[in-house]
Design a protein around this motif. Structure first.
Motif, short mmCIF file in Angstrom:
data_model
loop_
_atom_site.label_atom_id
_atom_site.label_comp_id
_atom_site.label_asym_id
_atom_site.label_seq_id
_atom_site.Cartn_x
_atom_site.Cartn_y
_atom_site.Cartn_z
N SER A 42 -8.53 -7.64 23.30
CA SER A 42 -7.84 -7.57 22.03
C SER A 42 -8.14 -5.82 21.47
O SER A 42 -9.09 -5.23 21.71
N ALA A 43 -7.00 -5.51 20.81
CA ALA A 43 -7.13 -4.29 20.07
C ALA A 43 -6.64 -4.59 18.67
O ALA A 43 -5.91 -5.52 18.64
N PHE A 44 -7.11 -3.79 17.56
CA PHE A 44 -6.75 -3.96 16.23
C PHE A 44 -6.26 -2.85 15.62
O PHE A 44 -7.07 -1.85 15.86
N ARG A 229 5.06 0.55 11.75
CA ARG A 229 5.39 1.66 12.30
C ARG A 229 5.62 2.86 11.49
O ARG A 229 6.70 3.53 11.52
N VAL A 230 4.59 3.10 10.77
CA VAL A 230 4.48 4.48 9.96
C VAL A 230 4.08 5.47 11.13
O VAL A 230 2.87 5.65 11.35
N GLU A 231 5.08 6.33 11.54
CA GLU A 231 4.76 7.31 12.80
C GLU A 231 4.82 8.77 12.39
O GLU A 231 4.56 9.55 13.27
N THR A 232 5.54 9.12 11.41
CA THR A 232 5.53 10.71 10.95
C THR A 232 5.31 10.75 9.41
O THR A 232 5.18 9.78 8.74
N PRO A 233 4.72 12.09 9.28
CA PRO A 233 4.74 12.49 7.71
C PRO A 233 5.85 12.09 6.81
O PRO A 233 5.62 11.93 5.55
N ASP A 258 -3.37 5.14 12.32
CA ASP A 258 -4.44 4.56 13.38
C ASP A 258 -3.93 4.18 14.57
O ASP A 258 -2.78 3.61 14.64
N GLU A 259 -4.55 4.34 15.58
CA GLU A 259 -4.40 3.99 16.91
C GLU A 259 -5.03 2.83 17.02
O GLU A 259 -6.29 2.22 16.68
N ALA A 263 -12.79 -1.82 18.52
CA ALA A 263 -13.68 -1.88 17.51
C ALA A 263 -13.06 -2.01 16.21
O ALA A 263 -12.34 -0.91 16.06
N LEU A 264 -13.30 -2.60 15.20
CA LEU A 264 -12.93 -2.43 13.87
C LEU A 264 -13.86 -1.22 13.19
O LEU A 264 -14.62 -0.98 13.62
N ILE A 265 -12.78 -0.67 12.48
CA ILE A 265 -13.46 0.82 11.79
C ILE A 265 -13.13 0.49 10.22
O ILE A 265 -12.49 -0.44 9.73
N GLN A 266 -13.94 1.16 9.37
CA GLN A 266 -13.75 1.40 8.26
C GLN A 266 -13.67 2.81 7.72
O GLN A 266 -14.18 3.12 6.61
N GLU A 267 -13.35 3.53 8.42
CA GLU A 267 -13.11 4.99 8.26
C GLU A 267 -11.96 5.24 7.23
O GLU A 267 -11.17 4.47 7.22
#
Length: 273
Positions: A42-44, A229-233, A258-259, A263-267
């Motif tokens: 899995s990836a999240f 799919r937010v991919e650009t500024p 985010d990619e 691991a889940l992140i809270q950054e």
């Protein structure tokens, strides 16, 4: 929050071998599974609040096992699975892996888990969609109210099928999101199904007036709106403008932010860092 039954299940998995079991743990404690000759895990990818950047949820994604932790997407395996039964088997394996890998992590409390339902599965399952997955979550004593099942965009001819499937998910205690291709399509689904969330493509923002109206209607109905799919500024800036014009907050997800990771992140969000 810990899940004692899940921890006992993980302890049993740690003693299983890849050759003897369809699900096992790697040396880092991540659950892996096998479909034919592919090993997957899995990836999240976080789903964040646009205004604050806070993580609201994660979408679970199936990935081939890779030393770089990025892996290849395995979702298209469902497009090429030889039979409906194999499609159902792969879909259920992915959901179980994602649930195990999500709720075993300490960062999971408070966040929801979004899980895809492939369009082939809508018609492949003969009845009672969601029942088998609910039994798995109940057996592991995992909170199904934290799981949001994502339904694919449906053609007008598939409207009855979407009604049937979403009703089954709701009867089994799940929340559900619907992918839609336009504000107009979302309005029809909102009136008919009252989903818990919509997912729209951040690359398709031409109908600003329609999007603003949809956001206002969804806010009144307590329906979340996620732009994927937010991919650009430019995508991010346009969504800020639409959110401000509608006076409504929204959720965002994409590689600009985010990619997907194991691991889940809270950054903090990149734009808020």
């Amino acid at each position: 929050m810990s899940f004692p039954i899940l921890q006992k299940y993980l302890a049993r998995l740690s003693d299983a071998t890849g050759a003897a079991s369809s699900i096992w743990l790697d040396h880092e404690g991540k659950a892996q599974g096998r479909f034919f000759n592919c090993t997957m895990s899995s990836a999240f990818q976080p789903i964040r609040q646009l205004d604050s950047g806070a993580v609201q949820a994660y979408e679970g994604l199936a990935r081939s096992v890779s030393a770089q932790d990025q892996g290849l997407s395995l979702w298209k395996l469902l497009d090429h699975a030889a039979s409906d039964d194999e499609s159902i088997e792969l879909d259920r394996l992915c959901r179980m892996l994602h649930a195990i890998n999500f709720f075993r992590q300490a960062s999971a409390p408070g966040a929801d888990l979004y899980l895809n339902v492939h369009d082939r599965l809508l018609s492949a399952v003969s009845s009672n969609h969601g029942h088998a997955f609910r039994r798995i979550l109940d057996a592991l004593e995992l909170p199904l109210e934290r799981v949001v099942l994502q339904l694919p965009a449906a053609t007008p001819q598939q409207g009855w099928l979407l009604n049937y499937v979403s009703d089954n998910y709701r009867r089994n205690g799940f929340r559900f999101a619907v992918n839609v291709n336009s504000p107009h399509a979302a309005s029809g689904v909102l009136d008919r199904l009252r989903p818990d969330a919509f997912k729209l493509d951040a690359r398709e923002l031409q109908d600003r007036a329609g999007l603003e109206q949809l956001l206002q209607r969804c806010a009144a109905a307590r329906v979340a709106v996620v732009f994927k799919r937010v991919e650009t500024p430019q995508h991010l800036a346009a969504l800020r403008e639409i959110s401000a014009a509608a006076g409504v907050s929204l959720l965002v997800q994409g590689y600009l932010l985010d990619e997907p990771r194991a691991a889940l992140i809270q950054e903090p969000a990149r734009w808020a860092a």
